[in-house]
Design an enzyme around this catalytic site. Structure first.
Site, PDB file in Angstrom:
ATOM      1  N   LYS A 310      84.093  42.862 -15.880  1.00 19.07           N
ATOM      2  CA  LYS A 310      84.093  43.420 -14.533  1.00 19.07           C
ATOM      3  C   LYS A 310      84.970  44.676 -14.523  1.00 19.07           C
ATOM      4  CE  LYS A 310      84.261  41.946  -9.748  1.00 19.07           C
ATOM      5  NZ  LYS A 310      84.096  40.824  -8.830  1.00 19.07           N
ATOM      6  N   GLU A 395      81.047  27.530   1.235  1.00 19.15           N
ATOM      7  CA  GLU A 395      81.481  27.478   2.631  1.00 19.15           C
ATOM      8  C   GLU A 395      81.270  26.098   3.248  1.00 19.15           C
ATOM      9  OE1 GLU A 395      79.692  29.908   1.272  1.00 19.15           O
ATOM     10  OE2 GLU A 395      80.975  31.668   1.488  1.00 19.15           O
ATOM     11  N   ARG A 423      76.683  29.788   7.062  1.00 21.37           N
ATOM     12  CA  ARG A 423      76.255  28.782   6.089  1.00 21.37           C
ATOM     13  C   ARG A 423      76.700  27.373   6.467  1.00 21.37           C
ATOM     14  NH1 ARG A 423      75.529  30.830   0.273  1.00 21.37           N
ATOM     15  NH2 ARG A 423      73.844  32.247   0.801  1.00 21.37           N
TER      16      ARG A 423
END
Ligand SMILES: Cc1ncc(C[n+]2csc(CCOP(=O)(O)OP(=O)(O)O)c2C)c(N)n1
Ligand SMILES: CC(=O)[C@@H](O)[C@H](O)COP(=O)(O)O
Ligand SMILES: [Mg+2]
Length: 645
Positions: A310, A395, A423
């Site tokens: 990353k 979530e 969600r």
């Protein structure tokens, strides 16, 4: 991952860029990127040229994002992976689906959007996420995590039924793979046994370092780097065994299976019915290509495990990928954005208050679903590591886990973005509100959200929150109100939601300090003789106050009332507040059909003769722009509101 740093001067960013270990062959007169107008244009390049193109793309992305802001680190890490995918597959016939979609910049650059790239995330410009309206190469609009395997599998099955040819490739990060939706999809894909190609882009990071047992498992898989080599050698050995007739063939097959089970390290993916390929170096285009060519020929679902770094190619993002996950404009040289504001953001006001309360109450716990930095919980984590939980991109679990903590007697605070709370509606109703558990939801990025666009707007949560019995919903305007509301929420014996926008708090003002009264608001501007009133709430009350001040300059007096509570609403009290006014404007930074304005309007109709106007976000998906631009487009900025006054 070790990355070699060389000192080659590279278009002005010499010591900023960490480049491929290739001799630079790039001539100042020849840009590869400029010659790529569609994915077919990369198919004639050699691997060496593709590597040089990758360097150019990194430079281009870094340069653009330093001016526009955007998701830098994930994009810098996915350059070679994207080139290799487009080299092997034929987009859009072969559908490439990007999970979250925040890593799609290289894909955009080589699918005809290079010239518009400077408009990234700007009003009217390119979105930071895949958008089918922008290009036929963007198959699915994404923004929320963990959807790619489900939508890819559906597409593959649908195409098969309709006899439409083409591969389907879902590119999912190791962070997004921790989401329950992705795991549900793996379960189904392994069962259906179709040739869905899943590319696991594993950089060992979510926004923060990835967490959880699955993440740990995937890192362990990565360390078995000899695995693929051993498999390849065994495969060719088995292929070389000659076949003699049908019964001999069966024998050979059984022998092959036995050899495989002894020699191959089976893993989670293979047990679930996937071919597992990897780990593959995600910055080695040639290796990526040869593996993609292989999996293209398979007739079963496959997971290609690709290791990437990353932030690759820029010192600052390599050493601190979390800070460069999503950035505003910044200096490439120093890596710093240099922007600061006198007022704290609502996020930092929440963070500071929570720590203060947690210092004196050890029952307070904090939970995030992979948004530690964005929700401001990093300092809580540092201070109270045993009371902090990052549950991954989960979530639903975050809320039900919080319900368990509350049932045990703790005081859980779930810090979550409004858009991601979507969600977890069922968990809120079924696991928290129904049993009446005292869980606090700190709902950040509520209201119009800049930059990310339609997938991330925080304007829908209130409609669902308002429907849930026993829930209280509050919105602070200042850090003092945040502190008051959080204290109130932590001492409540039922669930409480505190919503706040991606914005700075209003400066402290005596008008905001009166104590909370359940269901009631306060005047934050009162002139004594006004016949006009604006009703607003939260951070958006700033625009309401500014509008009233502008009106006063034009000789029109106008008061401003902040609701503080969006649920419950003491309507009798509000009716009494509104009685003296001839004109009432209700302004809210939320989807019109989901706000409190329509309720107030209909309730007041019986008790006042005033003309009541409601201003909210009209029935459409707001696009990417700054928060100021968004407020203006929906007539919610001070200048527009003053016209209503
Ligand atoms: C449902 C949902 N929750 C949270 C997020 C916020 N989010 C965006 S990217 C990201 C990290 C994703 O990690 P990974 O998939 O590994 O991609 P990487 O950033 O490492 O490239 C998170 C948590 C989101 N987009 N959707
Ligand atoms: C892609 C994604 O969902 C997040 O990275 C999001 O863009 C974060 O938003 P903030 O920058 O407001 O934290
Ligand atoms: Mg990752």
């Amino acid at each position: 991952m070790d990355v070699a740093v060389d000192n080659v001067t590279y278009n002005g960013f010499d010591d900023m860029l960490v480049k491929n270990e290739l001799p630079s062959e790039k001539s100042p007169f020849c840009s590869y990127l400029e010659r790529i107008n569609e994915p077919g244009d990369i198919k004639n390049l050699s691997f060496r040229e593709l590597a040089l193109l990758a360097d150019e793309i990194r430079e281009f992305i870094l340069d653009t994002v330093s001016r526009t802001g955007g998701h830098l680190a994930s994009n810098l890490g996915a350059v070679e992976l994207t080139l290799a995918l487009h080299y092997v597959f034929d987009s859009p016939r072969d559908a490439i689906i990007w999970d979250v979609g925040h890593q799609c910049y290289t894909h955009k650059l080589i699918t005809g959007r290079r010239e518009r790239f400077a408009t990234l995330r700007q009003k009217g410009g390119l979105s930071g996420f895949p958008r089918p309206e922008e290009s036929p190469h963007d198959i699915v609009e994404t923004g929320h995590a963990s959807t790619s395997i489900s939508s890819g599998l559906g597409l593959l099955v649908g195409r098969e039924i309709l006899d439409i040819k083409g591969h389907v490739i879902a590119v999912i990060g190791d962070g997004a793979l921790t989401g329950g939706l992705a795991l549900e999809a793996l379960n189904h894909a392994g069962h259906l046994k179709k040739n869905l190609i899943i590319i696991l882009n594993d950089n060992d990071m979510s926004i923060s370092p990835n967490v959880g047992a699955i993440s740990y498992y995937i890192s362990r898989l990565s360390t078995s780097s000899s695995y693929q080599g051993v498999r390849d050698r065994i495969d060719s050995l088995i292929k070389s065994i000659p076949h003699y007739g049908d019964s001999a063939l069966k024998l050979v097959e059984r022998f092959k299976a036995a050899v495989k089970s002894v020699v191959y390290e089976e893993n989670l993916f293979s047990h679930l019915g996937f071919e597992y390929v990897g780990p593959v170096d995600g910055h080695d285009i040639e290796r990526l290509v040869s593996n993609f060519l292989r999996v293209k020929e398979l007739s079963k679902p496959v997971v290609v495990h690709v290791k990437t770094q990353k932030g690759k190619g820029y010192h600052h993002s390599e050493s601190n990928p979390t800070s460069y996950h999503g950035v505003g404009p910044f200096s490439i040289e120093t890596g710093s954005s240099g922007s600061s504001s006198a007022s704290p953001s609502f996020t930092s006001a929440f963070s500071a208050s929570l720590i203060k309360y947690a210092e004196v109450d050890n029952k307070i716990t904090a939970i995030t679903a992979a948004m530690e930095t964005g929700t401001g919980l990093s300092s809580f984590k540092e201070r109270f590591p045993d009371r902090f939980f990052d549950v991954g991109i989960a979530e639903q679990h975050a809320l039900t886990f919080a319900s368990g903590l509350a049932r045990a007697g703790l005081k859980p605070v779930v810090a979550i973005y409004a858009t991601f709370l979507q969600r977890a509606l069922d968990q809120l109703i079924h696991d928290i509100a129904l049993p009446g558990l005292p869980v606090v939801l700190a709902v950040d990025r509520a209201g119009l959200v800049p930059g990310d666009g339609d997938t991330h707007q925080g304007i829908y949560d209130l409609a669902m929150l308002r429907a849930v019995p026993s829930l209280s919903v509050l919105m602070p305007s200042t850090s003092c109100e945040m502190n008051m509301m959080l204290g109130w929420a932590l001492s409540a014996d039922s669930p409480v939601v505190i919503r706040y926008p991606k914005d700075t708090c209003l400066s402290e003002d005596g008008a905001f300090i009166s104590p909370l009264e359940k269901g009631r608001g306060i005047f934050v501007r009162k002139t004594g003789s006004a016949d006009r009133l604006i009703i607003g709430y939260g951070g958006h009350i700033r625009e309401c106050i500014k509008a009233a001040e502008l009106a006063e300059k034009q000789g029109i007096k106008c008061d401003v009332y902040s609701l503080r509570f969006l649920k419950p609403l003491d309507i009798d009290y509000l009716s009494a507040v509104c009685k003296p006014y001839k004109k009432i404007i209700i302004a809210e930074d939320i989807a019109a059909s989901g706000g409190v304005g329509s309720l107030i309007k209909s309730e007041l109709a019986d008790t006042t003769d005033a003309v009541i106007t409601l201003r909210a976000v009209s029935d459409e998906f707001p696009q990417h722009a700054t928060r100021e631009e968004l407020l203006a487009s929906y007539g919610l900025d001070a200048k527009s509101l003053v016209k209503l006054i």
